[in-house]
Design a protein around this motif. Structure first.
Motif, mmCIF file in Angstrom:
data_model
loop_
_atom_site.group_PDB
_atom_site.id
_atom_site.type_symbol
_atom_site.label_atom_id
_atom_site.label_comp_id
_atom_site.label_asym_id
_atom_site.label_seq_id
_atom_site.Cartn_x
_atom_site.Cartn_y
_atom_site.Cartn_z
ATOM 1 N N TRP A 92 0.782 -1.313 -0.073
ATOM 2 C CA TRP A 92 -0.046 -0.086 0.119
ATOM 3 C C TRP A 92 0.887 1.219 0.066
ATOM 4 C CZ3 TRP A 92 -5.320 0.172 -0.400
ATOM 5 C CH2 TRP A 92 -5.949 -1.130 -0.166
ATOM 6 N N PRO B 186 -1.607 -7.621 3.308
ATOM 7 C CA PRO B 186 -1.527 -6.449 3.807
ATOM 8 C C PRO B 186 -1.296 -6.304 5.473
ATOM 9 C CG PRO B 186 -3.809 -6.965 3.507
ATOM 10 C CD PRO B 186 -2.893 -8.100 3.174
ATOM 11 N N PHE C 288 -9.386 3.736 -3.054
ATOM 12 C CA PHE C 288 -8.007 3.671 -2.402
ATOM 13 C C PHE C 288 -6.972 4.293 -3.040
ATOM 14 C CE2 PHE C 288 -9.946 0.372 0.336
ATOM 15 C CZ PHE C 288 -9.581 0.741 1.854
ATOM 16 N N ASN D 1 -5.323 9.672 -0.475
ATOM 17 C CA ASN D 1 -4.166 9.014 0.254
ATOM 18 C C ASN D 1 -4.612 8.214 1.466
ATOM 19 O OD1 ASN D 1 -2.236 10.262 -1.590
ATOM 20 N ND2 ASN D 1 -2.803 12.231 -0.648
ATOM 21 N N ILE E 27 -4.185 5.941 4.150
ATOM 22 C CA ILE E 27 -3.086 4.985 4.844
ATOM 23 C C ILE E 27 -3.489 4.644 6.126
ATOM 24 C CG2 ILE E 27 -0.364 5.139 5.545
ATOM 25 C CD1 ILE E 27 -0.148 7.380 3.472
ATOM 26 N N VAL F 263 -10.542 -7.347 -0.489
ATOM 27 C CA VAL F 263 -9.431 -6.623 -1.257
ATOM 28 C C VAL F 263 -7.993 -6.568 -0.319
ATOM 29 C CG1 VAL F 263 -8.848 -4.250 -1.804
ATOM 30 C CG2 VAL F 263 -11.129 -5.316 -2.060
ATOM 31 N N THR F 264 -6.957 -7.143 -0.990
ATOM 32 C CA THR F 264 -5.894 -6.877 -0.320
ATOM 33 C C THR F 264 -4.762 -5.903 -0.779
ATOM 34 O OG1 THR F 264 -4.620 -8.550 -1.706
ATOM 35 C CG2 THR F 264 -5.819 -9.462 0.242
ATOM 36 N N HIS F 265 -5.170 -5.301 -1.909
ATOM 37 C CA HIS F 265 -4.409 -4.088 -2.537
ATOM 38 C C HIS F 265 -5.034 -3.508 -3.746
ATOM 39 C CE1 HIS F 265 -4.018 -7.310 -5.394
ATOM 40 N NE2 HIS F 265 -3.047 -6.474 -6.440
ATOM 41 N N THR F 266 -4.535 -2.473 -4.177
ATOM 42 C CA THR F 266 -5.153 -1.868 -5.168
ATOM 43 C C THR F 266 -4.411 -2.032 -6.430
ATOM 44 O OG1 THR F 266 -5.876 0.110 -6.265
ATOM 45 C CG2 THR F 266 -4.245 0.346 -4.647
ATOM 46 N N TYR G 90 -4.419 -0.269 -8.871
ATOM 47 C CA TYR G 90 -4.353 1.223 -9.877
ATOM 48 C C TYR G 90 -3.317 1.899 -9.531
ATOM 49 C CZ TYR G 90 -8.824 -0.710 -11.260
ATOM 50 O OH TYR G 90 -9.828 -1.482 -11.622
ATOM 51 N N GLN G 91 -2.907 2.795 -10.216
ATOM 52 C CA GLN G 91 -1.797 3.765 -9.807
ATOM 53 C C GLN G 91 -2.334 4.859 -8.842
ATOM 54 O OE1 GLN G 91 1.333 4.023 -11.455
ATOM 55 N NE2 GLN G 91 1.604 5.513 -9.890
ATOM 56 N N TYR G 92 -1.326 4.886 -7.735
ATOM 57 C CA TYR G 92 -1.805 5.947 -6.855
ATOM 58 C C TYR G 92 -1.711 7.235 -7.588
ATOM 59 C CZ TYR G 92 -1.493 2.400 -3.126
ATOM 60 O OH TYR G 92 -1.573 1.504 -2.312
ATOM 61 N N PHE H 156 -1.441 10.165 -5.581
ATOM 62 C CA PHE H 156 -0.805 11.013 -4.791
ATOM 63 C C PHE H 156 -1.025 12.325 -4.564
ATOM 64 C CE2 PHE H 156 2.621 7.794 -5.468
ATOM 65 C CZ PHE H 156 2.295 7.062 -4.611
ATOM 66 N N ILE I 284 -1.770 16.236 -3.496
ATOM 67 C CA ILE I 284 -1.551 17.029 -2.365
ATOM 68 C C ILE I 284 -2.913 17.572 -1.921
ATOM 69 C CG2 ILE I 284 -0.155 18.910 -1.355
ATOM 70 C CD1 ILE I 284 1.753 16.453 -2.483
#
Lengths: 182, 680
Positions: free
Chosen positions: A91, A149, B99, B103, B105, B126-129, B131-133, B135, B137
């Motif tokens: 993550w 995770p 997600f 951001n 976290i 769901v264990t992860h995404t 897709y591209q983060y 980020f 601001i």
């Protein structure tokens, strides 16, 4: 050499917490060693001759610098099944926090403006790895076969996933309550 | 489904089961009624449906696209699937996109473990995404004193926006910009602390993630291991109830109780946030004046003995010449405490002079009913259904915030018009269609002017007697306006607005009683009586509110007046009432020979006190509360008092015993003296 499956693990930009949690499986480590060999971990410092050919490779930590990428690519090549191990690898987690500032500012903060630093400077020796503009999860650079995770993942979760994998079974996902992001 | 349901019954097949419901329900509601769970995220039972998150998608046979069940009306004969591989893949993808967008976290989020976004992700495995983060601001807005808005964790579900608009009627929060730059903004994009936000915290209550969280105990107040106590808010006489949420016996936060008969999902800033804080240091040991006149800490024994001595010396049965003992008690205490205190003053001190600190306000109302004849005032329903609300000397936004919120919501939905008549600066003025702010002291004239105008409009018909008409006659709008320095047009408009209303309601507040003039209340009663503004059950559409939460209980108990001006000893049971004495009472306190104060925190009354005894705080008391409408509710004790603090009834019992001991000793001494005289 036994013909048991080989597990190898490594950490990149992480805090070692996921590996501590791996040790938290306690006496089940012995059960795991019945099923598989552990070929390398950051704890062995790769004194056994680099990253071995592995059936299951566990990667803790996010990708922060060029060295991380180089290492990650090697691990991917040598692991049949690559597992993103913990929130940093999967993550982003705490290492991501620097993504909200320009890299230059981050380096200044670390090497010049820390309270205990006198005459600080940003090191730029060729030998040193370069910091990436943005910290990324490992899947940004290599294909990842499974994600665990957790910050850190629960010992029960680790034991469940790793013992399944070394026995040749790939879980669809992680069942509750073993699945958690924190 | 019972056959008594008048609306049309429809039948759907959901996941292969025949499910009945009513036309007009959404697929989600109907499924829920039939025990079928569909995952949701932007849906909330208090709010209208928005269809923003696409978690609740279902397959409907014959429809090409997936349907958001929270927004889709259920139709007879539909065949619905709520769980399938396709749907699960869709929900997973939606979650992963959420997600990746901002951001999130989890490990350092204050609500991790109690987050609906997280829960849905766990449900879908769901264990992860993938897709591209992005980020982005984003800002963290901590300018509000009580909560933080962290845009990093916002999923734009719009619950806060809908709560602010639909539940609170405040309309501070809304969406700004579009697409990926869409944000929840306050007003026109100002920081929350500088916005029109009233800090009621309803948005925090409904936020599914950590985008809005309380400052008080951010990593402490959510998740497992919490206990809840149902407490009646001691701040106003609406009788709002709330849950005090505790972890390890420490107050983490307050939350609304949906089942509350008065406030439902609403809480005021006072009860959700301000009450939880202690503005001044807690009193944990008794104090007494030393020779230098300073209050110093003493033992309970010493303080109780001194207090008992003073009480005995001033007790009425000892000496008729003696100035009486007067008991003043906070009206923000449970009925039981008020009753014990009344009994203590009557039986131990032989005095009937007991009243609440704001007793004079209730006295004015009683005087009005003497002069004008009592009227039966209306209930909350009449306020809810009112189309014109006339507020006189009443700023509910300040003193009765939940009522203020009802009015704001009605106004927001254009269900009512508001006329505010208040000599003081009021917050409700911002909502008012007509805001009349007369010169102080001219309120009486303005009310007469209003009656005069309504009479001229023919609104009263033949109801008023000639004497009344004659009384109003001199008060024409021009004269009153000049006198009160208000606009003639405003007064005339107000009269017209009131006259045109179908179901007007007149609400007057503690501010009116505080002016001390019973005519003001009486004129309002005349106004509704002559308008014939009555509810179906015969109550008049007028309602007065008091400063003290348990004013109704005090009235029932007959705490009807005390004159502290000639008192020899004044006993004040203040509790945690943030009471500020008026000059008159300050003078009486200064004049009295002895002042005993029983209070939970340091405060201004301490400067007059000779003996100070610690008391309980609102969250440490249990007891009965009677609200303005006569509704009796029980409040639980949430926390334990700190070491050194004794319950009020225990202290009063110890004092009663002490006074009895003094009396016995005196009797013995007298008998001994008698004996010795007979001997000689």
């Amino acid at each position: 050499m036994s013909n048991k499956p080989m597990i190898a693990s490594v950490w990149l930009g992480g805090c070692a917490g996921c590996h501590m949690s791996l040790l938290d499986i306690d006496e089940r480590l012995l059960a795991l060693l019945e099923l598989a060999d552990i070929g390398a971990t950051p704890i062995t410092d790769f004194k056994l001759g680099g990253f071995p050919q592995a059936d299951v490779g566990l990667v803790e930590g996010a990708v922060c610098n060029t060295d991380n990428i180089r290492f990650l690519e090697e691990i991917r090549e040598k692991s049949k099944f690559l597992v993103s191990f913990g929130d940093c690898a999967g993550w982003g987690c705490v290492p991501f926090m620097r993504n909200f500032f320009p890299l230059e500012q981050v380096m200044e903060r670390g090497y010049i403006f820390t309270p205990s630093t006198v005459d600080g400077f940003i090191p730029d020796d060729e030998e040193l790895p370069r910091q990436l503009e943005k910290v990324q999860p490992i899947r940004k650079f290599v294909p990842v076969d499974f994600h665990i995770p957790g910050c850190p993942p629960n010992a029960d979760t680790i034991f469940y996933v790793v013992s399944e994998l070394v026995q040749g079974r790939v879980p669809d996902s992680i069942p509750q309550p073993l699945l958690h992001f924190d | 489904m019972s056959s008594t349901v008048l609306t049309e019954t429809i039948t759907l097949t959901i996941d292969g089961r025949a499910c009945n419901g009513r036309r007009g329900q959404t697929i989600l509601e109907l499924a829920k009624d039939n025990g079928i769970d569909i995952p949701t995220l932007c849906h909330h039972p208090w709010l209208t449906n928005h269809g923003a998150c696409r978690m609740c998608v279902v397959e409907v046979e014959g429809q090409r696209r997936l349907v958001t069940s929270c927004a889709a009306p259920a139709e007879d004969g539909q065949v619905v699937t709520t769980q399938s591989e396709k749907l699960s893949a869709m929900r997973q993808m939606t979650l992963e996109l959420l997600f990746a967008e901002r951001n999130h976290i989890c490990p350092f989020c204050p609500v991790t473990g109690a987050c609906e976004l997280q829960d849905r992700a766990y449900d879908e495995g769901v264990t992860h995404t993938r897709y591209q983060y992005l980020f982005p601001i984003l800002e963290v807005d901590s300018t509000n004193p009580f909560f933080v808005q962290d845009h990093n964790r916002c999923i734009l579900c719009g619950r806060c926006v809908r709560a602010c608009n639909e539940v609170v009627g405040q309309g501070t929060l809304n969406f700004g910009s579009r697409g990926t730059s869409q944000m929840v903004i306050a007003d026109l994009g100002v920081p929350l602390g500088e916005s029109s936000c009233i800090s009621c915290g309803t948005c925090v209550d409904v936020c599914p993630t950590g985008a809005l969280f309380d400052k008080r105990a951010p990593y402490f107040s959510k998740g497992e291991g919490l206990t809840r106590r149902a407490v009646i808010c001691p701040d106003d006489d609406l009788g709002c109830s709330m849950n005090v949420v505790l972890r390890s016996g420490i107050i983490a936060r307050a939350e609304s109780r949906e089942e509350s008969p008065v406030n439902g999902p609403l809480l005021s800033r006072r009860s959700r946030y301000e009450l939880l804080f202690e503005p001044t240091p807690r009193l944990t040991a008794p104090r007494m004046r030393n020779e230098a006149g300073e209050l110093v800490e003493v033992s309970w024994d010493e303080a109780l003995a001194a207090a008992a001595k003073a009480l005995y010396a001033n007790s009425a049965d000892r000496d008729s010449e003696q100035a009486p003992v007067v008991g003043l008690v906070s009206g923000r205490l449970p009925r039981e405490t008020l009753e014990t205190f009344r009994g203590f003053i009557a039986e131990t001190c032989g005095s009937g002079d007991v009243d609440t600190l704001f007793g004079p306000e209730r006295q004015v109302r009683r005087a009005a009913s003497h002069l004008f004849g009592d009227v039966r005032e209306c209930g909350f329903e009449a306020i809810q259904e009112a189309d014109v609300v006339l507020l006189v000397g009443f700023d509910p936004q300040k003193t009765h915030q939940v009522l203020g919120t009802w009015l704001a919501r009605k106004r927001y939905n254009e269900q009512c018009k508001i006329i505010s008549l208040n000599a003081r600066q009021s917050e409700v003025a911002g909502l008012a269609n007509i805001d009349i702010k007369p010169r102080r002291g001219s309120e009486h004239d303005v009310l007469l002017g209003l009656l005069h105008e309504l009479n001229n409009l023919g609104h009263f018909g033949g109801r008023p007697e000639q004497a009344a008409r004659d009384r109003w006659a001199p008060y024409n709008a021009e004269r009153v306006a000049a006198e009160a320095r208000i606009s003639v047009r405003d007064l005339q408009r107000a009269a017209k607005m009131y006259a045109a209303a179908q179901k007007p309601v007149v609400l007057y507040g503690p501010g009116l009683g505080a002016l001390g003039n019973p005519n003001l209340i009486g004129l309002l009663w005349d106004l509704v009586r002559y308008s014939g503004a009555q509810t179906a059950d015969g109550a008049y559409r007028v309602r007065g509110f008091q400063s003290e939460a348990n004013a109704a209980a005090a009235e029932e108990l007959g705490l009807k007046g005390a004159d502290p001006s000639t008192a020899g000893l004044i006993y004040v049971l203040q509790g945690d009432d943030p009471f500020e004495p008026q000059p008159e009472l300050s003078d009486s306190l200064r004049r009295a020979e002895t002042v005993i104060l029983q209070a939970s925190h340091e405060g201004r009354l301490m400067r007059y006190a000779d003996i100070v005894l610690p008391s309980l705080r609102w969250c440490e008391r249990e007891g009965t509360w009677v609200n303005v409408m006569g509704l009796t509710q029980v409040s639980e004790a949430a926390t334990l008092p700190p070491a050194g603090v004794r319950p009020d009834d225990e202290v009063l019992a110890a004092l009663a015993a002490g006074v009895a001991g003094e009396a016995a000793a005196a009797a013995e001494a007298a008998a001994a003296a008698n004996g010795s005289t007979t001997e000689s």
